[in-house]
Every structure is written in C-alpha cells, then in structure tokens.
Design an enzyme around this catalytic site. Structure first.
Site, mmCIF file in Angstrom:
data_model
loop_
_atom_site.group_PDB
_atom_site.id
_atom_site.type_symbol
_atom_site.label_atom_id
_atom_site.label_comp_id
_atom_site.label_asym_id
_atom_site.label_seq_id
_atom_site.Cartn_x
_atom_site.Cartn_y
_atom_site.Cartn_z
ATOM 1 N N ILE A 29 1.654 2.992 6.994
ATOM 2 C CA ILE A 29 0.907 3.813 7.947
ATOM 3 C C ILE A 29 0.545 2.986 9.185
ATOM 4 O O ILE A 29 0.177 3.534 10.210
ATOM 5 C CB ILE A 29 -0.382 4.412 7.330
ATOM 6 N N ASP A 30 0.653 1.638 9.065
ATOM 7 C CA ASP A 30 0.246 0.768 10.180
ATOM 8 C C ASP A 30 1.271 0.742 11.325
ATOM 9 O O ASP A 30 0.942 0.330 12.433
ATOM 10 C CB ASP A 30 0.038 -0.673 9.685
ATOM 11 N N ARG A 77 -23.980 13.786 20.122
ATOM 12 C CA ARG A 77 -23.985 12.431 19.563
ATOM 13 C C ARG A 77 -22.726 11.650 19.956
ATOM 14 O O ARG A 77 -21.732 12.241 20.388
ATOM 15 C CB ARG A 77 -23.971 12.521 18.035
ATOM 16 N N ARG A 87 0.725 -4.955 -4.907
ATOM 17 C CA ARG A 87 0.871 -5.897 -3.785
ATOM 18 C C ARG A 87 1.388 -7.251 -4.282
ATOM 19 O O ARG A 87 1.288 -8.252 -3.586
ATOM 20 C CB ARG A 87 -0.458 -6.062 -3.062
ATOM 21 N N GLY A 100 0.832 -1.207 0.000
ATOM 22 C CA GLY A 100 0.000 0.000 0.000
ATOM 23 C C GLY A 100 0.864 1.253 0.000
ATOM 24 O O GLY A 100 1.894 1.287 0.660
HETATM 25 O O1 F6P Z 1 -1.099 -1.611 5.059
HETATM 26 C C1 F6P Z 1 -1.620 -0.356 4.830
HETATM 27 C C2 F6P Z 1 -3.122 -0.408 4.735
HETATM 28 O O2 F6P Z 1 -3.576 0.904 4.496
HETATM 29 C C3 F6P Z 1 -3.852 -1.037 5.926
HETATM 30 O O3 F6P Z 1 -3.988 -0.129 6.989
HETATM 31 C C4 F6P Z 1 -5.153 -1.441 5.292
HETATM 32 O O4 F6P Z 1 -5.721 -2.525 5.994
HETATM 33 C C5 F6P Z 1 -4.747 -1.856 3.903
HETATM 34 O O5 F6P Z 1 -3.521 -1.203 3.633
HETATM 35 C C6 F6P Z 1 -5.736 -1.480 2.816
HETATM 36 O O6 F6P Z 1 -5.264 -2.019 1.624
HETATM 37 P P1 F6P Z 1 -5.768 -1.631 0.163
HETATM 38 O O7 F6P Z 1 -5.299 -0.249 -0.146
HETATM 39 O O8 F6P Z 1 -5.117 -2.642 -0.701
HETATM 40 O O9 F6P Z 1 -7.248 -1.703 0.197
#
Ligand code: F6P
Length: 384
Positions: free
Chosen positions: A144-145, A180, A83, A22
C-alpha cells in the site's frame, strides 16, 4: 464447462508462490493471476504458507484450479504472510540463517522458480535466495506504500488510496459541522505516496509527508488564514513517517526523545526488565496538541491504521494484479527468471531484480502531484 488443454512447451514445470510482508488488498487476485496463467501453460503450482517462514518449515499446499477459483475479490492472502527473512529467521528464540533449509525444501518439491509477492523487503529476500542459493525467482510489487523502485505503481496502493480518501471525505462532514481541525494519520512507512494521493483526492487542506519536513508554524498560519477567509474547518492528511524540520519543532522533538529514553532506561534498571517502554504520544496527537496551542482552534485526530490494508481490493487493483500475475505466467513459460514484473506506463514489463532490490521509491520533492497540491492551495507544511 470442459477445461481447455494446457499449452505445451513450458520451460518451467513447477512453481511455488508465496506472499510476504504486510498484507494488502489484491494479494489473492495476484495469486490467482499467476496460478491460473501457470496452469494454462501446464505448470504445477504450489502455495507456500506464511511467506518465507513456510518455505523454511516445509509448508506447501497445492494450488489447482479449484483452490484459486472465487478468490479474486477476497482481501488478505489465502496463503498467509509473515515478515520473516530466510537469512535472519527467529527460531527458538535465536535469529538463524535458514537460507540452505529454504532452498533444500524448494528443491525437494522440484520447484523451478519461486514467485514472491511482496514489497521492498520481499524483493531483497527473493534476490538473496537467488544470489546465495541459486534458486530462480520472480517477483511482483505489492504494498500500500507504493514505494517499490522501478515500477510506476504497486498493487494494494489503489485500494488503500480509496479507503483513505473515503475516510477523509467522512472527516470533512464532521469537521465542517464542529468547525474543527481534524488530523488524519495515513500509513506509508517512510514514503508519502498514500497521504499525498489521498490528501489530494480527498481535498485535504494540509498534507504532511516524510519527504518534505514540515514547519508547524507554517501549518498554523495556513489554518488561521483559512479561518480569516470564512473557512471554519480544516483537514490535515499526515503520513505516519512525516517529521518536523530542524529548528523549533525538530529540536523540541529531539530533546523530548532523549528525555524519554533516559526515563525508560531508569525504569528498566529499577525493575530489571528491558521490555519496559514508555508509551509514546502518537504523531497525530502531537500535531493536534501543538496546533491547538498555536491556533486556538479545537483539533481532533483519526489514525486509519490497518483499516487501510483490509477488505476487498478495488477494481483498479484487481485489474493490475491480474495483469501482473498473468505476465508472470508468460515469463515462467519462457523460463525468464530473476525479474520483477513492473508497470511502466500502460505496459507490464520485466525488470531485472537486481535493479529494484534494496531500493526505495520515495516521493520526489518536485513530483507533479506536489505541484498539483500546491496549485489547489494545499499547504505542504513549508512556505512554497
Ligand atoms: O508496508 C505496509 C505497512 O502497512 C506500512 O504502511 C506500515 O508502516 C507497516 O506496514 C505496518 O506494519 P505492521 O502491519 O507489521 O504493523
């Protein structure tokens, strides 16, 4: 201005750079850092397009000083990403092991070392190219994780943290006005770093992360208690991978999942189409619906999604990427390969790739950030 002459004596003569997995803010800053440092040492730099797929499909572009100028602040990646894994690559409808083709293409370009910018999957794929094909590699930790092992932080995390925090700030004002509960779903895959960090920075009242399975009754009690203390709104930051404890919520979820899969199977058989899938209720909607029922308080949801991965990198990420990239350049000069350049304290240090590939860094349940959150009265979804 005349360019300074390249420093002589580099052990590496030519590199390829690729970005994989990603995307995130900071990739271009990192490409620039690696490339400019490499050029400084007289190393030829090639960019590989679209991650490992470009390597297999022989798609290289020259990365000279001109190509890497002016990209520091750009989001995304000028090289493109995918990926795809070299050893499990979809090719004409089939999954193929393309490791040998990838290696042969790199060798044809006379690449001495392939620099791979990516997260956990990329660390594993780079390790695979080195172990199975003998291609020297260097990696930088991106995502970003923030869940790459052996580094204190990954690049991209700080930018996403700023975006998610700003979103939570904005949700505060509207939640206050309407009295809310607003549930804000934050990315992070299986790790809770982003939700936890943004939740603390944005002052969320509840933070739910995958590492601490939540009990919705505890959350509901917290919201009701806040009401009783005159706080008529609440913000919940929930990580996309958060899950309920076994018991009340867990059993419920499992039963529903079983029912959904059975329904799906029936429809697939009836229409002879294995691609039929029932739309699943999103995590934030499910939590909103359940909390509304348990508390009687009106709830809304916001899922931040890919907004968290877009746009210009933060100053922190630009600095981090430039530091990591230029240290990679120094390692290339020295001919030190098969390392990931990590951040440890205030230092950028090489870590042998085998120590990090295949491992994930989740939030330890006794992490100081969790203690911090609890001390400012944030509910973490369980009784303290
Ligand atoms: O690994 C980065 C990330 O943004 C995760 O936080 C998320 O689960 C995933 O990629 C989303 O992947 P994609 O962009 O392939 O939908």
């Amino acid at each position: 201005m005349a360019k300074a002459k390249a420093v002589k004596g580099s052990k590496t003569k030519c590199i390829g750079i690729l970005t994989s997995g990603g995307d995130c803010p900071g990739l271009n800053a990192a490409i620039r850092g690696v490339a400019k440092a490499a050029l400084h040492y007289g190393i030829k730099v090639l960019g590989v397009q679209d991650g490992f797929r470009g390597l297999v499909e022989n798609r290289f572009i020259p990365l000279d000083d001109k190509a890497t100028s002016g990209i520091l602040t750009y989001g995304g990646t000028i090289l493109g990403t995918s990926r795809d894994k070299p050893h499990k690559m979809p090719m004409a409808g089939k999954e193929m092991d393309m490791t040998d083709v990838a290696i042969a293409n790199a060798r044809r370009q006379q690449i001495d070392c392939l620099v791979c910018l990516g997260g956990n999957g990329t660390q594993k794929n780079a390790m695979h190219l080195f172990k199975e094909g003998g291609l020297p590699v260097l990696t930088l930790p991106k995502t970003i994780d923030n869940d790459v092992a052996e580094t204190d932080i990954t690049f991209g995390f700080d930018s996403a943290l700023n975006i998610a925090t700003e979103a939570i700030d904005r949700l505060h004002t509207t939640a206050t006005s309407h009295h809310r509960v607003i549930i804000c779903e934050v990315m992070g895959h299986d790790a809770g770093w982003l939700a936890l960090g943004a939740g603390i920075a944005g002052g969320a009242d509840v933070i739910l992360i995958p590492e601490i399975p939540y009990n919705l009754q505890v959350v509901a009690d917290h919201l009701i208690e806040r009401r009783q203390h005159g706080k008529r709104f609440s913000i919940i930051a929930v990580a996309e991978g958060a899950r309920p404890e076994e018991g009340l919520n867990g059993e419920d979820a499992k039963k529903k999942d079983k029912k959904r899969r059975a329904q799906e199977k029936r429809l697939q058989e009836e229409f002879g189409d294995s691609e039929i899938h029932l739309v699943q209720e999103s995590l934030d909607s499910r939590i909103a619906r359940q909390l509304q029922r348990l508390t009687g308080i009106e709830a809304r949801t916001t899922s931040l999604g890919h907004v968290q991965r877009g746009g210009t990198p933060s100053a922190g990420d630009r600095l981090l990427c430039t530091r990591l990239g230029t240290v990679a350049g120094q390692l290339l000069f020295e001919g030190k390969y098969n390392q990931m350049v990590a951040i440890r304290g205030s230092e950028c240090v090489p870590v042998p790739l085998e120590k990090t590939a295949g491992k994930k860094r989740l939030v330890p349940v006794d992490h100081p950030w969790i203690h911090t959150a609890r001390l400012v009265d944030t509910c973490m979804g369980t009784r303290p």
